[in-house]
Motif scaffolding. Structure first.
Motif, PDB file in Angstrom:
ATOM      1  N   SER A  45       2.903  -9.711  -9.038  1.00  0.00           N
ATOM      2  CA  SER A  45       3.726 -10.552 -10.252  1.00  0.00           C
ATOM      3  C   SER A  45       2.720 -11.599  -9.735  1.00  0.00           C
ATOM      4  O   SER A  45       2.836 -12.373 -10.427  1.00  0.00           O
TER       5      SER A  45
ATOM      6  N   GLY B  93      -2.971  -8.912  -7.535  1.00  0.00           N
ATOM      7  CA  GLY B  93      -2.332  -7.336  -7.941  1.00  0.00           C
ATOM      8  C   GLY B  93      -2.269  -7.847  -9.192  1.00  0.00           C
ATOM      9  O   GLY B  93      -2.079  -7.148 -10.270  1.00  0.00           O
TER      10      GLY B  93
ATOM     11  N   ASN C   2       7.976  -8.554  -4.953  1.00  0.00           N
ATOM     12  CA  ASN C   2       9.105  -8.880  -3.894  1.00  0.00           C
ATOM     13  C   ASN C   2      10.141 -10.170  -3.610  1.00  0.00           C
ATOM     14  O   ASN C   2      11.080 -10.082  -3.937  1.00  0.00           O
TER      15      ASN C   2
ATOM     16  N   ALA D 239      10.791  -4.830  -4.742  1.00  0.00           N
ATOM     17  CA  ALA D 239      10.724  -3.674  -3.472  1.00  0.00           C
ATOM     18  C   ALA D 239      10.184  -4.573  -2.081  1.00  0.00           C
ATOM     19  O   ALA D 239       8.780  -5.108  -1.956  1.00  0.00           O
ATOM     20  N   ASP D 240      10.328  -4.541  -1.066  1.00  0.00           N
ATOM     21  CA  ASP D 240       9.050  -5.099  -0.095  1.00  0.00           C
ATOM     22  C   ASP D 240       8.801  -3.996   0.572  1.00  0.00           C
ATOM     23  O   ASP D 240       9.361  -3.523   1.796  1.00  0.00           O
TER      24      ASP D 240
ATOM     25  N   ASN E 132      -1.862  -3.821  -2.398  1.00  0.00           N
ATOM     26  CA  ASN E 132      -2.433  -4.448  -2.458  1.00  0.00           C
ATOM     27  C   ASN E 132      -2.103  -5.800  -1.837  1.00  0.00           C
ATOM     28  O   ASN E 132      -2.057  -6.547  -1.079  1.00  0.00           O
ATOM     29  N   ALA E 133      -0.805  -5.473  -1.408  1.00  0.00           N
ATOM     30  CA  ALA E 133       0.291  -6.179  -0.826  1.00  0.00           C
ATOM     31  C   ALA E 133       0.025  -7.184  -0.050  1.00  0.00           C
ATOM     32  O   ALA E 133      -0.586  -6.659   0.991  1.00  0.00           O
ATOM     33  N   GLY E 134       0.058  -8.203   0.410  1.00  0.00           N
ATOM     34  CA  GLY E 134      -0.444  -8.777   1.367  1.00  0.00           C
ATOM     35  C   GLY E 134      -0.104 -10.607   1.327  1.00  0.00           C
ATOM     36  O   GLY E 134      -0.570 -10.890   0.549  1.00  0.00           O
TER      37      GLY E 134
ATOM     38  N   SER F 288      -8.321  -4.362   1.297  1.00  0.00           N
ATOM     39  CA  SER F 288      -8.733  -4.841   2.392  1.00  0.00           C
ATOM     40  C   SER F 288      -8.931  -6.317   2.431  1.00  0.00           C
ATOM     41  O   SER F 288      -8.636  -7.564   1.886  1.00  0.00           O
ATOM     42  N   SER F 289     -10.484  -7.048   3.030  1.00  0.00           N
ATOM     43  CA  SER F 289     -11.041  -8.466   3.118  1.00  0.00           C
ATOM     44  C   SER F 289     -12.057  -8.111   3.935  1.00  0.00           C
ATOM     45  O   SER F 289     -12.758  -7.533   4.764  1.00  0.00           O
TER      46      SER F 289
ATOM     47  N   PRO G 103     -12.264  -8.252  -0.148  1.00  0.00           N
ATOM     48  CA  PRO G 103     -12.754  -9.157  -1.433  1.00  0.00           C
ATOM     49  C   PRO G 103     -12.786 -10.437  -0.536  1.00  0.00           C
ATOM     50  O   PRO G 103     -13.067  -9.845   0.748  1.00  0.00           O
ATOM     51  N   GLY G 104     -13.736 -11.238  -0.859  1.00  0.00           N
ATOM     52  CA  GLY G 104     -14.714 -12.112  -0.508  1.00  0.00           C
ATOM     53  C   GLY G 104     -13.594 -13.595  -0.181  1.00  0.00           C
ATOM     54  O   GLY G 104     -12.353 -13.296  -0.490  1.00  0.00           O
TER      55      GLY G 104
ATOM     56  N   ILE H  74     -11.502 -15.613  -3.049  1.00  0.00           N
ATOM     57  CA  ILE H  74     -11.230 -15.325  -4.137  1.00  0.00           C
ATOM     58  C   ILE H  74     -10.294 -16.063  -4.958  1.00  0.00           C
ATOM     59  O   ILE H  74      -9.270 -16.662  -4.739  1.00  0.00           O
TER      60      ILE H  74
ATOM     61  N   ASP I 263      -3.489 -18.200  -5.609  1.00  0.00           N
ATOM     62  CA  ASP I 263      -2.210 -18.644  -4.676  1.00  0.00           C
ATOM     63  C   ASP I 263      -2.614 -18.354  -3.123  1.00  0.00           C
ATOM     64  O   ASP I 263      -1.942 -19.727  -2.182  1.00  0.00           O
TER      65      ASP I 263
HETATM   66  P1  NAD Z   1      -1.374 -13.883  -3.315  1.00  0.00           P
HETATM   67  O1  NAD Z   1      -0.539 -14.170  -2.271  1.00  0.00           O
HETATM   68  O2  NAD Z   1      -1.593 -14.244  -4.919  1.00  0.00           O
HETATM   69  O3  NAD Z   1      -0.914 -12.443  -4.005  1.00  0.00           O
HETATM   70  C1  NAD Z   1      -0.194 -11.604  -2.558  1.00  0.00           C
HETATM   71  C2  NAD Z   1       0.780 -10.395  -3.321  1.00  0.00           C
HETATM   72  O4  NAD Z   1       1.546 -10.308  -2.215  1.00  0.00           O
HETATM   73  C3  NAD Z   1       1.794 -11.841  -3.449  1.00  0.00           C
HETATM   74  O5  NAD Z   1       2.672 -11.171  -4.570  1.00  0.00           O
HETATM   75  C4  NAD Z   1       3.147 -11.570  -2.424  1.00  0.00           C
HETATM   76  O6  NAD Z   1       4.477 -11.828  -3.287  1.00  0.00           O
HETATM   77  C5  NAD Z   1       3.052 -10.035  -2.889  1.00  0.00           C
HETATM   78  N1  NAD Z   1       3.842  -9.358  -0.840  1.00  0.00           N
HETATM   79  C6  NAD Z   1       3.439 -10.089   0.456  1.00  0.00           C
HETATM   80  N2  NAD Z   1       4.240  -9.683   0.516  1.00  0.00           N
HETATM   81  C7  NAD Z   1       5.039  -8.585   0.138  1.00  0.00           C
HETATM   82  C8  NAD Z   1       6.164  -7.350   0.946  1.00  0.00           C
HETATM   83  N3  NAD Z   1       6.723  -7.644   2.320  1.00  0.00           N
HETATM   84  N4  NAD Z   1       6.231  -6.897  -0.743  1.00  0.00           N
HETATM   85  C9  NAD Z   1       5.623  -7.093  -1.118  1.00  0.00           C
HETATM   86  N5  NAD Z   1       4.638  -7.703  -1.831  1.00  0.00           N
HETATM   87  C10 NAD Z   1       4.612  -8.557  -1.159  1.00  0.00           C
HETATM   88  O7  NAD Z   1      -2.967 -13.077  -2.553  1.00  0.00           O
HETATM   89  P2  NAD Z   1      -3.813 -12.288  -3.171  1.00  0.00           P
HETATM   90  O8  NAD Z   1      -5.019 -12.999  -2.882  1.00  0.00           O
HETATM   91  O9  NAD Z   1      -3.262 -11.885  -4.733  1.00  0.00           O
HETATM   92  O10 NAD Z   1      -3.693 -11.288  -2.558  1.00  0.00           O
HETATM   93  C11 NAD Z   1      -4.135 -10.166  -2.800  1.00  0.00           C
HETATM   94  C12 NAD Z   1      -4.639  -9.012  -2.000  1.00  0.00           C
HETATM   95  O11 NAD Z   1      -6.277  -9.302  -1.478  1.00  0.00           O
HETATM   96  C13 NAD Z   1      -3.456  -9.300   0.142  1.00  0.00           C
HETATM   97  O12 NAD Z   1      -3.956  -8.275   0.255  1.00  0.00           O
HETATM   98  C14 NAD Z   1      -5.443 -10.328   0.222  1.00  0.00           C
HETATM   99  O13 NAD Z   1      -5.319 -10.064   2.052  1.00  0.00           O
HETATM  100  C15 NAD Z   1      -6.015  -9.792  -0.317  1.00  0.00           C
HETATM  101  N6  NAD Z   1      -7.094 -10.599  -0.598  1.00  0.00           N
HETATM  102  C16 NAD Z   1      -7.620 -11.817  -1.263  1.00  0.00           C
HETATM  103  C17 NAD Z   1      -8.569 -12.938  -0.332  1.00  0.00           C
HETATM  104  C18 NAD Z   1      -8.595 -13.895  -1.172  1.00  0.00           C
HETATM  105  O14 NAD Z   1      -9.835 -14.584  -1.054  1.00  0.00           O
HETATM  106  N7  NAD Z   1      -8.488 -14.598  -2.286  1.00  0.00           N
HETATM  107  C19 NAD Z   1      -9.898 -12.239   0.182  1.00  0.00           C
HETATM  108  C20 NAD Z   1      -8.909 -10.579   0.682  1.00  0.00           C
HETATM  109  C21 NAD Z   1      -8.088 -10.420   0.546  1.00  0.00           C
END
Ligand code: NAD
Length: 240
Positions: A12, A16, A35, A56-57, A84-86, A135-136, A179-180, A182, A185
């Motif tokens: 969302s 992702g 979620n 879905a969670d 991607n969720a994290g 991952s990261s 990713p590094g 990014i 939020d």
């Molecule tokens: P974000 O917080 O904007 O997005 C994370 C998304 O995961 C959100 O939409 C959230 O609702 C969803 N999520 C979390 N728990 C969930 C669950 N139990 N079920 C379903 N959805 C769930 O962050 P992002 O930066 O877009 O992160 C996306 C991925 O990239 C993550 O795995 C994060 O660890 C990884 N990442 C991000 C960065 C960065 O700098 N932003 C760096 C390295 C890795």
């Protein structure tokens, strides 16, 4: 059906969302899992005819089963899975509680394990699939005060490599994108000064955009000879 079907978890917002949009723009059918951010998910669905959303969670097996069942009832196959969720988590190692541990490991690592397990019977049956785990770079090099997060991401990368070996003979490719920094939020907590300091440490002197990761996803989806890799998209941060 010749059109390819992709599930993207946590789609969302942030990375992702960019992945889902880029795949949809390129004519893939996307099941965008979310979620909590229903409003953002509905906006995404309204923007593209070929994006469906599903709440879905993904850290809960029953909800993952429903996500996969929904996709298979609609399209009979799953070609692409993007785990991607994290969530992130920051604290001193000695302050980590069991609850912190379970929350991060369940959301970041168990979810990837669980969704992958649920989509695999269909991919194995079709002898076709592409799994991409987000991952990261912290999974590669470790991060001070983010050890559970780093452990969860290193676990994902180990899963990527193990599964690439196990599933290669079934024509299923498995890769990680690490990713590094990014601009999403997840990083809102950092001040402009923090971000400027981070940019200074990055060889390319800039932070990434969600679209940078989405481009790599599309490349991996279309490639046919890459598996078991952890691709850092980080402006060179992890080698600095
Ligand atoms: P974000 O917080 O904007 O997005 C994370 C998304 O995961 C959100 O939409 C959230 O609702 C969803 N999520 C979390 N728990 C969930 C669950 N139990 N079920 C379903 N959805 C769930 O962050 P992002 O930066 O877009 O992160 C996306 C991925 O990239 C993550 O795995 C994060 O660890 C990884 N990442 C991000 C960065 C960065 O700098 N932003 C760096 C390295 C890795």
């Amino acid at each position: 059906m010749s059109q390819k079907i992709a599930i993207v978890t946590g789609a969302s917002r942030g990375i992702g969302r960019a992945i889902a949009k880029n795949l949809a723009k390129n004519d893939y059918i996307v099941i965008a899992n979310y979620n909590k951010s229903e409003k953002e998910a509905l906006e995404l669905k309204n923007e593209f005819n070929n994006i469906h959303i599903f709440k879905a969670d993904v850290s809960k097996r029953e909800e993952v089963k429903q996500l996969v069942e929904y996709t298979l009832n609609k399209y009979k196959k799953i070609d692409i899975l993007v785990n991607n969720a994290g969530i992130d988590s920051q604290q001193l190692f000695q302050d980590i509680t069991d609850e912190d541990w379970q929350n991060v490991i369940n959301t970041n690592l168990y979810s990837a394990f669980c969704v992958t397990q649920e989509v695999l019977p269909n991919m194995l049956h079709n002898k076709n699939g592409c799994i991409i785990n987000i991952s990261s770079i912290w999974g590669l090099v470790g991060s001070s005060c983010e050890s559970i997060y780093s452990i969860s991401k290193a676990g994902i990368d180990a899963m990527t490599k193990s599964l690439a070996k196990e599933l290669g003979p079934s024509n299923i490719r498995v890769n990680s994108i690490a990713p590094g920094f990014i601009d999403t939020d997840m990083n809102k907590k950092y001040s402009i000064d923090d971000i400027n300091n981070i940019k200074h440490d990055i060889p390319l002197q800039k932070i990434g955009k969600p679209e940078d990761i989405a481009k790599c996803v599309k490349w991996l989806v279309e490639d046919e000879f890459t598996t078991g890799q952890v691709i850092a998209i980080d402006g060179g941060w992890q080698i600095h």
